[in-house]
Design a protein around this motif. Structure first.
Motif, PDB file in Angstrom:
ATOM      1  N   PRO A  55      91.954 166.395 195.340  1.00  0.00           N
ATOM      2  CA  PRO A  55      92.266 167.776 194.918  1.00  0.00           C
ATOM      3  C   PRO A  55      93.017 168.560 195.986  1.00  0.00           C
ATOM      4  CG  PRO A  55      89.893 167.502 195.305  1.00  0.00           C
ATOM      5  CD  PRO A  55      90.516 166.130 195.378  1.00  0.00           C
ATOM      6  N   MET A  56      92.626 168.353 197.247  1.00  0.00           N
ATOM      7  CA  MET A  56      93.310 169.081 198.317  1.00  0.00           C
ATOM      8  C   MET A  56      94.718 168.530 198.526  1.00  0.00           C
ATOM      9  SD  MET A  56      92.072 169.942 202.170  1.00  0.00           S
ATOM     10  CE  MET A  56      93.237 170.631 203.367  1.00  0.00           C
ATOM     11  N   LYS A  59      96.975 170.039 196.070  1.00  0.00           N
ATOM     12  CA  LYS A  59      97.258 171.434 196.452  1.00  0.00           C
ATOM     13  C   LYS A  59      98.294 171.511 197.565  1.00  0.00           C
ATOM     14  CE  LYS A  59      93.034 174.136 195.659  1.00  0.00           C
ATOM     15  NZ  LYS A  59      91.971 174.859 196.369  1.00  0.00           N
ATOM     16  N   LYS A  60      98.141 170.630 198.552  1.00  0.00           N
ATOM     17  CA  LYS A  60      99.047 170.668 199.703  1.00  0.00           C
ATOM     18  C   LYS A  60     100.448 170.198 199.299  1.00  0.00           C
ATOM     19  CE  LYS A  60      96.548 172.746 202.107  1.00  0.00           C
ATOM     20  NZ  LYS A  60      96.904 174.023 202.731  1.00  0.00           N
ATOM     21  N   ILE A 116     104.664 166.174 204.392  1.00  0.00           N
ATOM     22  CA  ILE A 116     103.601 165.308 203.865  1.00  0.00           C
ATOM     23  C   ILE A 116     102.857 164.652 205.023  1.00  0.00           C
ATOM     24  CG2 ILE A 116     103.189 163.104 202.663  1.00  0.00           C
ATOM     25  CD1 ILE A 116     105.392 164.015 200.664  1.00  0.00           C
ATOM     26  N   ILE A 119     100.578 167.665 206.777  1.00  0.00           N
ATOM     27  CA  ILE A 119      99.504 168.510 206.213  1.00  0.00           C
ATOM     28  C   ILE A 119      98.773 167.938 205.002  1.00  0.00           C
ATOM     29  CG2 ILE A 119     100.631 170.633 207.013  1.00  0.00           C
ATOM     30  CD1 ILE A 119     101.294 171.181 203.998  1.00  0.00           C
ATOM     31  N   VAL A 120      99.242 166.832 204.438  1.00  0.00           N
ATOM     32  CA  VAL A 120      98.613 166.365 203.197  1.00  0.00           C
ATOM     33  C   VAL A 120      97.526 165.334 203.523  1.00  0.00           C
ATOM     34  CG1 VAL A 120      98.994 165.325 200.946  1.00  0.00           C
ATOM     35  CG2 VAL A 120     100.742 166.805 201.935  1.00  0.00           C
ATOM     36  N   PRO A 121      96.287 165.591 203.078  1.00  0.00           N
ATOM     37  CA  PRO A 121      95.186 164.686 203.439  1.00  0.00           C
ATOM     38  C   PRO A 121      95.235 163.350 202.693  1.00  0.00           C
ATOM     39  CG  PRO A 121      94.361 166.472 202.065  1.00  0.00           C
ATOM     40  CD  PRO A 121      95.800 166.781 202.345  1.00  0.00           C
TER      41      PRO A 121
END
Lengths: 157, 77
Positions: A55-56, A59-60, A116, A119-121
């Motif tokens: 989900p995060m 969002k990111k 990406i 910041i993207v987990p």
């Protein structure tokens, strides 16, 4: 807008991202794909495993699309990232960006993949013939060994 | 109660993907120390923390029902 940004366990179909950004008013749609590389500094990858905080991560990815709009104005972005086991040459990430003119689409695509990696987990685990390791930075020179206790816990083999 | 999530190598080191802890009222920094001690981890300086899917600083105070994610350096793409 969020449906332009998603994590999937299925193979990525490039047409899916292209369709998301196709508009009559654009003259350029740039597609970037990140694929699974077999050799890194001479070491042979057998396959990769990707994990995401889904989900995060979605969002990111959407945040990156918003940042691109703020920087380049009339730009529509779609990004999909695959998780699970990926074999050599499989597409791990696909980015499509449409703009009225090509320069912005090229520049924004480069920005998107850089963000990406910041910041993207999402995490990848290398599987080699002699072991495995979660990769913790994009220079791929060292893992985030300082964050965890022992080599055993890393699964180093 | 607060939900705490671990990913990737950190998940393997901790041995859990998700734990529920009674840490409402504590700061992220205090939770980090607790996690480090509980699971005998090295320092977590490179690990980012998200609360309810947004990155936060170490001074944020946790509320009941928050979901905290420990996010080791990312490697997507």
């Amino acid at each position: 807008m969020e449906h332009n940004f998603w994590i999937t366990e299925e193979p990525i179909a490039l047409n899916d991202v292209i369709e998301k950004v196709t508009r009559r008013e654009v003259g350029a749609i740039n597609i970037f794909t990140g694929t699974v590389r077999e050799l890194t500094d001479g070491k042979r990858t057998l396959f990769l495993e990707y994990d995401a905080y889904k989900p995060m991560a979605e969002k990111k990815l959407a945040q990156i699309g918003q940042e691109i709009k703020e920087k380049w104005g009339d730009a529509e972005t779609a990004i999909v990232h695959r998780v699970g086991r990926l074999d050599i040459s499989d597409v791990a990430v696909a980015i499509a960006i449409s703009t009225p003119h090509r320069k912005a689409a090229f520049a924004a695509s480069s920005y998107a993949i850089d963000r990406i990696k910041e910041i993207v987990p999402i995490w990848k685990k290398e599987h080699w013939s002699d072991g495995t390791q979660w990769i913790g930075d994009q220079k791929e020179r060292h893992s985030y060994d300082k964050g965890i206790p022992t080599e055993e816990a890393m699964g180093n083999g | 109660m607060v939900n705490v999530l671990f990913f990737a190598g950190l998940q393997e080191a901790v041995g859990e993907h998700r734990v529920t802890l009674d840490v409402a009222g504590k700061t992220i920094d205090e939770l980090k120390t607790l996690i480090k001690d509980t699971y005998s981890l090295g320092h977590l300086d490179h690990v980012m923390v998200a609360v309810n899917e947004e990155y936060v600083g170490e001074n944020i105070i946790l509320n009941e029902q928050d979901t905290v994610a420990f996010i080791p350096p990312v490697s997507g793409g």
